[in-house]
Design an enzyme around this catalytic site. Structure first.
Site, PDB file in Angstrom:
ATOM      1  N   GLU A  74      61.869  42.526  77.318  1.00 24.79           N
ATOM      2  CA  GLU A  74      60.606  42.232  76.633  1.00 24.79           C
ATOM      3  C   GLU A  74      59.585  41.679  77.614  1.00 24.79           C
ATOM      4  OE1 GLU A  74      57.455  40.150  74.584  1.00 24.79           O
ATOM      5  OE2 GLU A  74      58.943  39.194  75.862  1.00 24.79           O
ATOM      6  N   ASP A  83      65.990  38.734  77.206  1.00 18.31           N
ATOM      7  CA  ASP A  83      65.574  38.353  78.561  1.00 18.31           C
ATOM      8  C   ASP A  83      64.669  37.129  78.556  1.00 18.31           C
ATOM      9  OD1 ASP A  83      63.714  40.106  77.306  1.00 18.31           O
ATOM     10  OD2 ASP A  83      62.714  40.479  79.208  1.00 18.31           O
TER      11      ASP A  83
HETATM   12 ZN   LIG Z   1      59.195  36.171  74.101  1.00 21.86          ZN
END
Ligand SMILES: [Zn+2]
Length: 410
Positions: free
Chosen positions: A162, A97
């Site tokens: 994340e 992401d």
């Molecule tokens: Zn990162």
């Protein structure tokens, strides 16, 4: 076994393939629902196709259920190549992401249309965390293209989520498949570091974000005796909170700064006009606390300071922890991951890497919390989350060489 120099020159010859992969990845914006997107599916599918070309021995998805995302899940990918020896495996974990581009007027071009300028690759996500995705991919590819066997099992993990907490990413993987990882595995997270590539992050400070609400009585500014000024209260409390630095003053040379930090940051708007005494003020304190202290100790002291000011000024003060991440146990500086990484860095660049601590907030904390020593490292320009985010092709090549060295050194 073939010499390291062969592997290194193989990696250098991937320059145009590295650029091409970065372009494809950038064209697939992987934004989580909390960042206004639908998830990482398109990017994950592309990476899976690329991984299949490298014929992994193990390859599977771990889909984390997420109602808000496309198809009701967030994709995570685990791939691995078996080694000739049993025992310790080597893992590299990168995240799929990205964060949104932010103010588009600050970008010179479309953030999702990658550009090359000399050694620079520019676009959203190229550094954070495509640098890690691409360098680990080409490290594996070089060894396989040269028909070399891995001495030990090598795994690449690509995770979702994340940027918004890892609930659907690494946290989910560790909940469902903790058995994938062993305590003596070498786990590298190429999602942080410095420009020289000499910083091996092994520890984090605890993070604590506090919200203070000061309630007084609003009134006309010409008659302060009729009200209770919440802004004066906030100001006095901020000064009082500054004493946390003296109270919790240990320093730890792993970190920079070496001390815990307690910084007032955001303040919310109160009254819109000058001639009103505000009756409600809200401000925030960002605390980064050394592993030497417990977060609860800090909170206890904050409550004492609050009470003191509230009593003195006859105001109501509420405090709330809006974010708290107690630091995980640090990765020992002599653990296999730190030793083999430092050796590989020295072999490739001639530089001496140093284990260090940071202010908090990397995905490695979840590994450490699960008892798995993990190092965060990469050679990066530190442009993550910025407009015109870029990374250096040279650094991707260097990091691929370092990763390949770790793979081959067993
Ligand atoms: Zn990162």
């Amino acid at each position: 076994m073939i010499g390291f120099e062969h592997v290194y020159s193989k990696i250098e010859r991937y320059r145009s393939e590295i650029i091409a992969m970065q372009r494809e990845l950038t064209a697939r914006p992987a934004l989580g629902p909390e960042n206004g997107g639908t998830g990482e599916h398109e990017k994950a599918d592309y990476i899976k196709e690329q991984l299949l070309l490298l014929k992994p021995d193990i390859s599977f998805d771990i889909n984390a259920p997420d109602e808000m995302a496309a198809n009701g899940y967030r994709p995570n990918i685990v791939t691995a190549w078996n080694g000739s020896k049993q025992g310790r495996a080597i893992w590299i974990l990168s995240h799929l992401d990205i964060v949104p581009p932010g103010d588009l007027s600050l970008w010179k071009d479309d953030p999702y249309k990658m550009r090359v300028e000399g050694d620079k690759i520019i676009g959203r996500g190229v550094e954070d965390n495509q640098h890690g995705i691409v360098s680990s991919y080409f490290a594996v590819k070089a060894i396989l293209d040269l028909k070399q066997a891995f001495p030990r099992k090598v795994g690449l993990v690509f995770v979702a989520d994340e940027e918004t907490g890892s609930k659907y990413g690494l946290q989910y993987i560790l909940k469902e498949r903790r058995d994938l990882f062993k305590e003596d595995d070498v786990i590298i997270v190429p999602d942080g570091g410095n420009e020289e590539g000499t910083m091996i992050e092994i520890a984090e400070k605890s993070m604590l974000w506090l919200k203070f609400t000061i309630t007084g009585v609003q009134c006309h500014a010409s008659t302060p005796e009729k009200g209770k000024n919440s802004l004066s209260g906030a100001a006095k409390l901020i000064v009082e909170l500054n004493t946390l630095k003296e109270r919790f003053d240990l320093s730890n040379p792993l970190f920079k700064p070496q001390e815990s930090t307690f910084e007032p940051t955001r303040i919310e708007a109160n009254v819109p006009n000058v001639n009103t005494i505000p009756g409600r003020d809200v401000f925030y304190l960002d605390c980064r606390i050394l592993p030497d202290y417990k977060v609860d100790e800090i909170i206890k002291e904050v409550v004492v300071l609050n009470k003191k000011i509230a009593k003195k000024l006859d105001l109501k003060i509420d405090v709330e922890a809006i974010h708290r991440q107690d630091c995980a146990p640090p990765t020992p500086a002599d653990s296999p991951v730190v030793v083999s990484l430092a050796k590989a860095i020295n072999k490739v660049t001639g530089l001496k890497a140093k284990p260090m601590g940071i202010g908090g907030g990397t995905v490695a904390a979840f590994f450490r919390e699960a008892g798995l020593p993990t190092a965060v490292w990469s050679t990066i320009s530190q442009t993550a989350h910025q407009p015109n985010e870029y990374c250096s092709i040279k650094n991707i090549i260097t990091d691929a060489k370092i990763m390949a060295t770790v793979f081959l050194s067993g």
